[in-house]
Enzyme design. Structure first.
Site, mmCIF file in Angstrom:
data_model
loop_
_atom_site.group_PDB
_atom_site.id
_atom_site.type_symbol
_atom_site.label_atom_id
_atom_site.label_comp_id
_atom_site.label_asym_id
_atom_site.label_seq_id
_atom_site.Cartn_x
_atom_site.Cartn_y
_atom_site.Cartn_z
ATOM 1 N N HIS A 1 0.697 -1.340 -0.229
ATOM 2 C CA HIS A 1 0.100 -0.157 -0.158
ATOM 3 C C HIS A 1 0.985 0.873 -0.595
ATOM 4 O O HIS A 1 1.181 1.887 1.425
ATOM 5 C CB HIS A 1 -0.405 -0.160 0.949
ATOM 6 C CG HIS A 1 -1.877 1.000 1.374
ATOM 7 N ND1 HIS A 1 -3.195 0.635 1.962
ATOM 8 C CD2 HIS A 1 -1.846 1.787 0.604
ATOM 9 C CE1 HIS A 1 -3.912 2.773 1.299
ATOM 10 N NE2 HIS A 1 -2.781 3.023 0.824
ATOM 11 N N ARG B 1 1.739 5.092 -0.055
ATOM 12 C CA ARG B 1 1.445 6.228 0.072
ATOM 13 C C ARG B 1 1.904 7.158 -0.369
ATOM 14 O O ARG B 1 3.322 7.362 -0.693
ATOM 15 C CB ARG B 1 0.621 7.020 1.496
ATOM 16 C CG ARG B 1 0.065 5.487 2.038
ATOM 17 C CD ARG B 1 -0.207 5.767 3.596
ATOM 18 N NE ARG B 1 -1.045 4.126 4.009
ATOM 19 C CZ ARG B 1 -2.294 4.458 4.306
ATOM 20 N NH1 ARG B 1 -3.177 5.646 3.656
ATOM 21 N NH2 ARG B 1 -3.469 3.322 4.987
ATOM 22 N N GLU C 1 -2.316 -1.609 -3.162
ATOM 23 C CA GLU C 1 -3.467 -0.871 -2.466
ATOM 24 C C GLU C 1 -3.835 0.040 -2.706
ATOM 25 O O GLU C 1 -1.861 0.635 -2.676
ATOM 26 C CB GLU C 1 -4.215 -1.782 -1.310
ATOM 27 C CG GLU C 1 -4.525 -3.143 -0.651
ATOM 28 C CD GLU C 1 -4.493 -2.903 1.200
ATOM 29 O OE1 GLU C 1 -4.916 -3.795 0.995
ATOM 30 O OE2 GLU C 1 -4.003 -2.047 1.565
ATOM 31 N N HIS D 1 -7.980 -6.257 7.590
ATOM 32 C CA HIS D 1 -8.268 -5.090 8.354
ATOM 33 C C HIS D 1 -8.070 -5.763 10.008
ATOM 34 O O HIS D 1 -9.499 -6.358 10.356
ATOM 35 C CB HIS D 1 -8.711 -3.855 8.634
ATOM 36 C CG HIS D 1 -7.941 -2.766 9.235
ATOM 37 N ND1 HIS D 1 -6.971 -2.366 8.064
ATOM 38 C CD2 HIS D 1 -8.326 -2.040 10.468
ATOM 39 C CE1 HIS D 1 -7.186 -0.872 8.836
ATOM 40 N NE2 HIS D 1 -7.789 -0.623 10.238
ATOM 41 N N ASP D 2 -7.333 -6.025 10.850
ATOM 42 C CA ASP D 2 -7.477 -6.119 12.116
ATOM 43 C C ASP D 2 -7.313 -7.493 12.430
ATOM 44 O O ASP D 2 -7.693 -8.407 13.130
ATOM 45 C CB ASP D 2 -7.957 -5.610 12.686
ATOM 46 C CG ASP D 2 -7.761 -4.734 13.275
ATOM 47 O OD1 ASP D 2 -5.971 -3.814 12.935
ATOM 48 O OD2 ASP D 2 -7.898 -2.555 13.975
ATOM 49 N N HIS E 1 -0.291 -6.210 9.536
ATOM 50 C CA HIS E 1 0.655 -5.644 10.760
ATOM 51 C C HIS E 1 0.164 -6.817 11.601
ATOM 52 O O HIS E 1 1.108 -7.156 12.606
ATOM 53 C CB HIS E 1 -0.665 -5.082 11.468
ATOM 54 C CG HIS E 1 -0.396 -4.161 13.058
ATOM 55 N ND1 HIS E 1 1.186 -3.192 12.816
ATOM 56 C CD2 HIS E 1 -0.803 -4.358 13.812
ATOM 57 C CE1 HIS E 1 0.972 -2.890 14.014
ATOM 58 N NE2 HIS E 1 0.375 -3.556 14.771
#
Length: 238
Positions: A43, A45, A70, A190-191, A214
């Site tokens: 991802h 940025r 992403e 996510h998570d 993560h």
């Protein structure tokens, strides 16, 4: 089979904290594939605080599993995708200042914008997935704009899971069945972690793919990367 795509942003964050090239992002991606990852996610940025745009170019030459990029579809990301031609692009509605992705697309408000972007991405040969909240009103518009898949934004599921896993998963199951009815492929992310992933898969057995970074990298500090990837794979294969 639900595929595991490993997000390697946190590897780049660690490298950037010290400078140099340790850990080597490309080597970690190749090792992750060798250890069982079925895809690599990045991802990038605008501030390049973790994955750099050059990393994406380097990874494209090395990754042999599915390469998933992403991000928010600004001009620079679209140019990068046109150059790299990844297998999958996941559109995320996060502005540059946010710490991490924190919501899905409003496919009603952004319908025209997304439709044009998705059409352009298809000309680059990419499968397109869009980040989406488990709110049923967004799914038919998602189908209408031409996306191939939707990625369920699972932070609310992960947050509620310790209190009531059945209440946590309920809106996601409803949304997943609607996606299936509309013939939309289904990703999630996510998570997600070793505590909540298996129950999500049990509840939505037709998930195509999960993208995890993560938590997986945090677990790898204790269990090692190879063992951790295999532990996550086992949550999806039963």
């Amino acid at each position: 089979m639900t595929k595991l795509s490993v997000n390697i942003n946190k590897i780049a964050t660690l490298r950037n904290a010290r400078g140099g090239n340790n850990p080597d992002v490309v080597k970690v991606a190749l090792d992750a594939e060798r250890f069982g990852a079925q895809g690599i996610t990045v991802h990038p940025r605008p501030d390049e605080r973790h994955i750099r745009y050059q990393d994406v170019l380097d990874l494209k030459e090395a990754v042999t599993t599915e390469f998933n990029i992403e991000g928010y579809p600004d001009k620079r990301l679209m140019e990068l995708i046109r150059t790299v031609r990844p297998e999958q692009v996941t559109l995320v509605p996060d502005p540059p200042h946010v710490l991490t992705s924190n919501a899905g697309w409003d496919t009603i408000t952004h319908q025209i914008q997304l439709k044009d972007i998705i059409a352009e991405l298809h000309t680059y040969g990419a499968r397109v997935s869009i980040f989406i909240n488990p709110e049923l009103k967004y799914f038919e518009p998602a189908k209408e704009i031409g996306t191939d898949r939707v990625e369920l934004y699972t932070e609310p599921y992960a947050a509620l899971f310790p209190k009531s896993k059945h209440a946590a998963v309920k809106p996601f199951v409803e949304a997943a069945h609607l996606a299936k009815k509309l013939d939309l492929g289904l990703n999630a992310g996510h998570d997600l972690d070793l505590h909540n992933l298996r129950f999500l898969k049990e509840s939505i057995p037709f998930l195509d793919e999960v993208s995890i970074g993560h938590a997986l990298i945090c677990d790898a500090l204790y269990y090692g990367l190879e063992n951790t990837i295999q532990m996550y794979r086992r949550q999806l294969e039963f």
